[in-house]
Motif scaffolding. Structure first.
Motif, PDB file in Angstrom:
ATOM      1  N   ARG A  29      11.551  -1.913  -3.729  1.00 42.34           N
ATOM      2  CA  ARG A  29      11.403  -1.401  -4.498  1.00 42.34           C
ATOM      3  C   ARG A  29      10.405   0.007  -5.132  1.00 42.34           C
ATOM      4  N   ASN A  30      11.172   1.533  -6.260  1.00 43.55           N
ATOM      5  CA  ASN A  30      10.322   2.285  -6.107  1.00 43.55           C
ATOM      6  C   ASN A  30       9.740   3.232  -5.022  1.00 43.55           C
ATOM      7  N   TYR A  31      11.079   3.265  -4.278  1.00 45.23           N
ATOM      8  CA  TYR A  31      11.145   4.362  -3.177  1.00 45.23           C
ATOM      9  C   TYR A  31      11.256   5.519  -3.960  1.00 45.23           C
ATOM     10  N   ARG A  32       9.833   6.576  -2.968  1.00 45.10           N
ATOM     11  CA  ARG A  32       9.643   7.878  -3.522  1.00 45.10           C
ATOM     12  C   ARG A  32      10.021   9.221  -2.031  1.00 45.10           C
ATOM     13  N   PHE A  33      10.607   9.618  -2.664  1.00 44.65           N
ATOM     14  CA  PHE A  33      10.668  10.895  -1.691  1.00 44.65           C
ATOM     15  C   PHE A  33      10.541  12.502  -2.331  1.00 44.65           C
ATOM     16  N   ARG A  34       9.345  12.871  -1.735  1.00 45.36           N
ATOM     17  CA  ARG A  34       9.309  13.889  -2.401  1.00 45.36           C
ATOM     18  C   ARG A  34       9.070  13.899  -3.974  1.00 45.36           C
ATOM     19  N   HIS A  35       9.934  14.682  -4.897  1.00 44.33           N
ATOM     20  CA  HIS A  35      10.090  14.952  -6.404  1.00 44.33           C
ATOM     21  C   HIS A  35      10.610  13.804  -6.311  1.00 44.33           C
ATOM     22  N   SER A  36      11.296  12.542  -6.010  1.00 43.82           N
ATOM     23  CA  SER A  36      12.068  11.674  -6.473  1.00 43.82           C
ATOM     24  C   SER A  36      11.527  10.018  -6.309  1.00 43.82           C
ATOM     25  N   GLU A  37      12.164   9.776  -6.961  1.00 39.44           N
ATOM     26  CA  GLU A  37      12.489   8.137  -6.531  1.00 39.44           C
ATOM     27  C   GLU A  37      13.471   7.498  -7.053  1.00 39.44           C
ATOM     28  N   ILE A  38      14.126   5.987  -6.330  1.00 34.94           N
ATOM     29  CA  ILE A  38      15.360   5.316  -6.820  1.00 34.94           C
ATOM     30  C   ILE A  38      13.862   4.086  -6.907  1.00 34.94           C
ATOM     31  N   ASP A  39      14.573   3.720  -8.395  1.00 34.23           N
ATOM     32  CA  ASP A  39      13.877   2.621  -8.179  1.00 34.23           C
ATOM     33  C   ASP A  39      14.284   0.531  -7.946  1.00 34.23           C
ATOM     34  N   ILE A  40      15.003   0.560  -7.562  1.00 33.63           N
ATOM     35  CA  ILE A  40      15.429  -0.531  -6.451  1.00 33.63           C
ATOM     36  C   ILE A  40      16.840  -0.043  -5.395  1.00 33.63           C
ATOM     37  N   ILE A  41      16.582   0.058  -4.271  1.00 33.84           N
ATOM     38  CA  ILE A  41      17.368  -0.328  -3.371  1.00 33.84           C
ATOM     39  C   ILE A  41      17.856  -1.357  -2.871  1.00 33.84           C
ATOM     40  N   ALA A  42      19.302  -2.435  -3.285  1.00 39.45           N
ATOM     41  CA  ALA A  42      19.430  -3.061  -2.690  1.00 39.45           C
ATOM     42  C   ALA A  42      20.731  -3.631  -1.585  1.00 39.45           C
ATOM     43  N   LYS A  43      20.693  -4.747  -1.516  1.00 36.10           N
ATOM     44  CA  LYS A  43      21.884  -4.917  -0.059  1.00 36.10           C
ATOM     45  C   LYS A  43      22.858  -6.226  -0.591  1.00 36.10           C
ATOM     46  N   LYS A  44      23.681  -6.157  -0.558  1.00 35.07           N
ATOM     47  CA  LYS A  44      24.629  -7.195  -1.000  1.00 35.07           C
ATOM     48  C   LYS A  44      25.888  -6.739   0.139  1.00 35.07           C
ATOM     49  N   ASN A  45      26.273  -7.777   0.683  1.00 35.77           N
ATOM     50  CA  ASN A  45      26.765  -8.189   2.169  1.00 35.77           C
ATOM     51  C   ASN A  45      27.373  -6.442   2.716  1.00 35.77           C
ATOM     52  N   LYS A  46      28.167  -5.547   2.790  1.00 35.92           N
ATOM     53  CA  LYS A  46      27.345  -4.808   3.836  1.00 35.92           C
ATOM     54  C   LYS A  46      27.530  -3.669   2.851  1.00 35.92           C
ATOM     55  N   ILE A  47      26.854  -3.845   1.616  1.00 30.60           N
ATOM     56  CA  ILE A  47      27.101  -1.833   0.884  1.00 30.60           C
ATOM     57  C   ILE A  47      25.600  -2.039   0.379  1.00 30.60           C
ATOM     58  N   LEU A  48      25.070  -0.755   0.722  1.00 31.24           N
ATOM     59  CA  LEU A  48      23.860  -0.557   0.385  1.00 31.24           C
ATOM     60  C   LEU A  48      23.719   0.096  -0.471  1.00 31.24           C
ATOM     61  N   ALA A  49      23.387  -0.018  -1.867  1.00 28.39           N
ATOM     62  CA  ALA A  49      23.468   0.177  -3.121  1.00 28.39           C
ATOM     63  C   ALA A  49      21.650   0.823  -3.858  1.00 28.39           C
ATOM     64  N   PHE A  50      22.168   2.206  -4.491  1.00 27.93           N
ATOM     65  CA  PHE A  50      20.540   3.091  -5.102  1.00 27.93           C
ATOM     66  C   PHE A  50      20.847   2.921  -6.261  1.00 27.93           C
ATOM     67  N   ILE A  51      19.800   2.530  -6.697  1.00 24.81           N
ATOM     68  CA  ILE A  51      20.092   1.483  -8.256  1.00 24.81           C
ATOM     69  C   ILE A  51      18.663   2.327  -8.733  1.00 24.81           C
ATOM     70  N   GLU A  52      18.721   3.258 -10.438  1.00 24.70           N
ATOM     71  CA  GLU A  52      18.162   3.431 -10.828  1.00 24.70           C
ATOM     72  C   GLU A  52      18.481   2.633 -12.068  1.00 24.70           C
ATOM     73  N   VAL A  53      16.951   2.298 -12.988  1.00 26.40           N
ATOM     74  CA  VAL A  53      16.623   1.287 -13.964  1.00 26.40           C
ATOM     75  C   VAL A  53      16.584   2.073 -14.905  1.00 26.40           C
ATOM     76  N   LYS A  54      17.193   1.817 -16.278  1.00 27.56           N
ATOM     77  CA  LYS A  54      16.955   2.742 -17.150  1.00 27.56           C
ATOM     78  C   LYS A  54      16.156   1.465 -18.986  1.00 27.56           C
ATOM     79  N   THR A  55      15.151   1.661 -19.372  1.00 27.98           N
ATOM     80  CA  THR A  55      14.878   0.692 -20.330  1.00 27.98           C
ATOM     81  C   THR A  55      14.824   1.329 -21.646  1.00 27.98           C
ATOM     82  N   ARG A  56      14.907   0.560 -22.093  1.00 28.32           N
ATOM     83  CA  ARG A  56      14.898   0.834 -23.413  1.00 28.32           C
ATOM     84  C   ARG A  56      13.999  -0.221 -24.849  1.00 28.32           C
ATOM     85  N   THR A  57      13.783   0.188 -26.155  1.00 29.82           N
ATOM     86  CA  THR A  57      13.472  -0.671 -26.344  1.00 29.82           C
ATOM     87  C   THR A  57      14.615  -0.480 -28.054  1.00 29.82           C
TER      88      THR A  57
END
Length: 117
Positions: A29-57
């Protein structure tokens, strides 16, 4: 902590729980590289998913997923490239967006797979 940061953290927590319920393994969670961030990196079966989460009220200014612009996508892809290199990943990858709308009594979650294409 600022209210918008609390909202974002709550959205990421809900998104992570949602993914785990769908059978994903949360790797980072919250993987950082230089000026960027990936909210969640997750794996299911043989797929690696890079996931951006956007939340609003509220959605007065648009749906959460509409705020993942070309610049944000480019930064996420650059960070993903680094993560793939660092972990020596050789399987399939995917870029997803999870939209979270939080109201007083509910949270509506939408998982958009392959959101960048």
């Amino acid at each position: 902590m600022a209210e918008h940061l609390d909202t974002g953290k709550l959205g990421e927590d809900k998104a992570a729980a949602f993914l785990q319920d769908k059978g994903y393994e949360i790797l980072v969670r919250n993987y950082r590289f230089r000026h960027s961030e990936i909210d969640i990196i997750a794996k299911k079966n043989k797929i690696l998913a890079f996931i951006e989460v956007k939340t609003r009220t509220n959605v007065s200014f648009g749906m959460p997923e509409e705020f993942v612009d070309a610049t944000k996508r480019r930064l996420i892809m650059k960070a993903a490239e680094q993560y793939i290199f660092d972990t020596d990943w050789h399987g399939d990858i995917r870029f997803d967006v999870i939209s979270v709308i939080i109201t007083q009594h509910t949270a509506r979650i939408e998982h958009i797979e392959d959101a960048f294409y």
